[in-house]
Design an enzyme around this catalytic site. Structure first.
Site, PDB file in Angstrom:
ATOM      1  N   GLY A 241       0.729  -1.259   0.000  1.00  0.00           N
ATOM      2  CA  GLY A 241       0.000   0.000   0.000  1.00  0.00           C
ATOM      3  C   GLY A 241       0.753   1.300   0.000  1.00  0.00           C
ATOM      4  N   PRO A 277       4.588  -5.219  -0.540  1.00  0.00           N
ATOM      5  CA  PRO A 277       4.602  -4.052  -1.416  1.00  0.00           C
ATOM      6  C   PRO A 277       4.598  -4.448  -2.895  1.00  0.00           C
ATOM      7  CG  PRO A 277       6.808  -4.469  -0.593  1.00  0.00           C
ATOM      8  CD  PRO A 277       5.903  -5.492   0.050  1.00  0.00           C
ATOM      9  N   TYR A 319      -9.197   4.761 -12.905  1.00  0.00           N
ATOM     10  CA  TYR A 319      -9.051   5.424 -11.590  1.00  0.00           C
ATOM     11  C   TYR A 319      -8.812   6.931 -11.722  1.00  0.00           C
ATOM     12  CZ  TYR A 319      -7.441   0.597 -10.793  1.00  0.00           C
ATOM     13  OH  TYR A 319      -7.282  -0.760 -10.794  1.00  0.00           O
ATOM     14  N   CYS A 345     -11.909   2.748 -29.653  1.00  0.00           N
ATOM     15  CA  CYS A 345     -13.181   3.407 -29.941  1.00  0.00           C
ATOM     16  C   CYS A 345     -14.003   3.642 -28.683  1.00  0.00           C
ATOM     17  CB  CYS A 345     -13.968   2.564 -30.927  1.00  0.00           C
ATOM     18  SG  CYS A 345     -12.989   2.215 -32.375  1.00  0.00           S
ATOM     19  N   GLU A 346     -13.475   4.436 -27.774  1.00  0.00           N
ATOM     20  CA  GLU A 346     -14.203   4.815 -26.566  1.00  0.00           C
ATOM     21  C   GLU A 346     -13.736   6.208 -26.163  1.00  0.00           C
ATOM     22  OE1 GLU A 346     -15.349   2.479 -23.515  1.00  0.00           O
ATOM     23  OE2 GLU A 346     -14.838   0.546 -24.416  1.00  0.00           O
TER      24      GLU A 346
HETATM   25  N1  LLP Z   1      -1.608  -6.928  -0.575  1.00  0.00           N
HETATM   26  C1  LLP Z   1      -2.909  -7.003  -0.883  1.00  0.00           C
HETATM   27  C2  LLP Z   1      -3.771  -7.894  -0.111  1.00  0.00           C
HETATM   28  C3  LLP Z   1      -3.425  -6.220  -1.939  1.00  0.00           C
HETATM   29  O1  LLP Z   1      -4.716  -6.282  -2.217  1.00  0.00           O
HETATM   30  C4  LLP Z   1      -2.565  -5.360  -2.663  1.00  0.00           C
HETATM   31  C5  LLP Z   1      -3.073  -4.553  -3.772  1.00  0.00           C
HETATM   32  C6  LLP Z   1      -1.198  -5.338  -2.324  1.00  0.00           C
HETATM   33  C7  LLP Z   1      -0.754  -6.125  -1.263  1.00  0.00           C
HETATM   34  C8  LLP Z   1      -0.202  -4.493  -3.038  1.00  0.00           C
HETATM   35  O2  LLP Z   1      -0.488  -3.142  -2.833  1.00  0.00           O
HETATM   36  P1  LLP Z   1       0.519  -2.000  -3.351  1.00  0.00           P
HETATM   37  O3  LLP Z   1       1.777  -2.098  -2.541  1.00  0.00           O
HETATM   38  O4  LLP Z   1       0.784  -2.260  -4.781  1.00  0.00           O
HETATM   39  O5  LLP Z   1      -0.236  -0.756  -3.123  1.00  0.00           O
HETATM   40  N2  LLP Z   1      -4.839  -1.536  -9.924  1.00  0.00           N
HETATM   41  C9  LLP Z   1      -4.790  -0.503  -8.914  1.00  0.00           C
HETATM   42  C10 LLP Z   1      -4.180  -1.011  -7.617  1.00  0.00           C
HETATM   43  C11 LLP Z   1      -4.876  -2.231  -7.072  1.00  0.00           C
HETATM   44  C12 LLP Z   1      -4.280  -2.710  -5.775  1.00  0.00           C
HETATM   45  C13 LLP Z   1      -4.856  -4.021  -5.377  1.00  0.00           C
HETATM   46  N3  LLP Z   1      -4.288  -4.608  -4.200  1.00  0.00           N
HETATM   47  C14 LLP Z   1      -4.017   0.688  -9.468  1.00  0.00           C
HETATM   48  O6  LLP Z   1      -3.601   0.654 -10.622  1.00  0.00           O
HETATM   49  O7  LLP Z   1      -3.871   1.697  -8.771  1.00  0.00           O
END
Ligand code: LLP
Length: 414
Positions: A241, A277, A319, A345-346
């Site tokens: 996150g 991460p 997003y 085409c959107e």
């Molecule tokens: N752990 C879990 C349980 C998760 O659901 C996620 C991301 C992560 C770790 C990794 O999170 P990060 O470190 O990458 O923030 N497609 C979206 C992001 C979706 C995130 C889903 N879960 C975007 O492009 O912003």
């Protein structure tokens, strides 16, 4: 802060020691380009931050699952956070150690649980009681005790985009922290489960770490309550996150001090800390390179039509995400204001709206920055467009890490 591997030299954009235009001309566009050294540094920054605290950094495969990247992280000793059987398959193919794999996600299938148990993964992050029952029955059939952590939902608002916020009561994720003790007690009574972990993930792209710390403190208090009930918790998974800056004015959270503060908070509890991460390891290490096809002035605005589209990078459409758009060659021409759009085409197929940008002409290349995470992995064949190639740059060397799809690939399964 880790300096960007992308920088201009003599007005031409380089990644590490290679000129991007050289790669774009040789490999074609649209093209994802990643910096191997940036990914390694970003992983090591997490690993080092834990110091003497027992830990496991599990790279979230969903952010970018290219085999070359997984192989590189595996050789760094990384663990992996997976959310599907397909991701486990990739990790194993890349030489990842199954004993360092955690399986997250709200809907694991029977086949996926079997595959994970057979492969000998570290543990499951479980999100419901029905899932505990399923894992218990499969583990019993295999004659093993499966390690599980419950993913608890601490009702903390991650203050990020609603689609990637996961820690509120109404979200499908996790088990209500208030109900967790009872669920742990029931899990502990199942003969083939070892509930020895707690996990928590409240959302993605957090630039402010305060909600993560609030969630962490709630989870630590739960660990203490569980231990008081003789449930022997040994590991704590902080989720992923931490965000990355997509705009020049945004500040990257300090990963090192954030992790150190987590370690400090659980001193003397002898817990192994885990983290998952994704974005903060690969996001800033990648760019999507695309070629300008047309300039299209209209009565109300100007469009720059490029050869990449929403099927290659869906983040702006899905997003409202911002990606900086920079030319591979800087010129002295005055900036323009334009919408940067793709061929799909959107009307939703845009990368930027009313963006002040370089005065690019047809044939010029531009790069969409910070596209290493949730870029290629979210791409599709919409409009029957072959998926882009991926290139990995390592110092002065580069190579294709995934070939551009051909028309034949598009119909291979039909
Ligand atoms: N752990 C879990 C349980 C998760 O659901 C996620 C991301 C992560 C770790 C990794 O999170 P990060 O470190 O990458 O923030 N497609 C979206 C992001 C979706 C995130 C889903 N879960 C975007 O492009 O912003």
């Amino acid at each position: 802060m880790i300096p960007s591997p992308f920088e201009y030299r003599d007005r031409s954009l380089f990644v590490e020691g290679v000129e991007l235009e050289t790669i774009a001309r040789a490999a074609g566009t649209p093209l994802y380009v990643y910096s191997a050294n940036d990914i390694r540094e970003r992983y090591r920054r997490y690993d080092r931050a834990f110091g003497d605290t027992p830990h496991l950094v599990c790279y979230a495969v969903k952010a970018n699952s290219n085999l070359s990247i997984l192989r590189m992280l595996a050789s760094e000793g990384a663990g992996f956070d997976i959310v599907s059987g397909g991701e486990l398959f990739r990790v194993l193919k890349a030489g990842g150690d199954p004993a360092r794999v955690v399986f997250s996600g709200v809907g694991k299938s029977r086949e996926e649980v079997e595959y994970a148990i057979e492969s000998g993964i570290h543990s499951f992050n479980c999100e419901s009681e029905s899932e505990l029952v399923l894992i218990d029955s499969i583990a019993s059939r295999f004659g093993v005790k499966a390690r599980v952590a419950l993913r608890v939902n601490p009702h903390v608002d991650a203050q990020t985009h609603p689609y990637i916020s996961t820690g509120l009561r109404d979200h499908k994720f996790g088990i209500d922290i208030a109900a967790a003790e009872e669920v742990y007690a029931r899990a502990a009574a199942m003969s083939s489960l070892r509930p020895d972990g707690v996990s928590c993930h409240i959302g993605s792209q957090l630039l402010d770490t305060a909600p993560l710390i609030e969630a962490f403190d709630a989870v630590l208090a739960l660990v203490d309550r569980l231990r008081a009930r003789d449930i022997a918790i040994t590991h704590l998974d902080l989720g992923g996150g931490l965000g990355v800056p997509y705009k020049p004015e945004q500040q990257e959270p300090d990963v090192t001090s954030h992790i150190q503060s987590m370690c400090a908070r659980c001193q003397d509890r002898s817990l192994t800390l885990m983290t998952e991460p994704g974005r903060s390891i690969v996001g800033p290490a990648g760019a999507l390179v695309t070629r300008v096809l047309y300039r299209k002035p209209t009565a109300s605005k100007e469009f720059v039509v490029v050869d990449a589209a929403m099927n290659d990078l869906i983040r702006p459409a899905l997003y409202q995400a911002h990606h900086e758009i920079v030319p591979l060659r800087q010129s002295a021409a005055p900036a323009i204001v334009a919408d940067v759009v793709g061929p799909v085409c959107e009307t939703g197929d845009f990368f930027a709206r009313d963006r002040e940008m370089a005065n690019v002409l047809p044939g010029d290349f531009v790069a969409l920055m910070t596209a290493g995470a949730y870029g290629f992995v979210l791409s599709s064949n919409y409009n029957t467009r072959p998926r882009a190639a991926e290139v990995l740059v390592d110092g002065a060397e580069w190579r294709v890490a995934r070939k551009r799809e051909k028309f034949a690939d598009l119909i291979a399964g039909e």
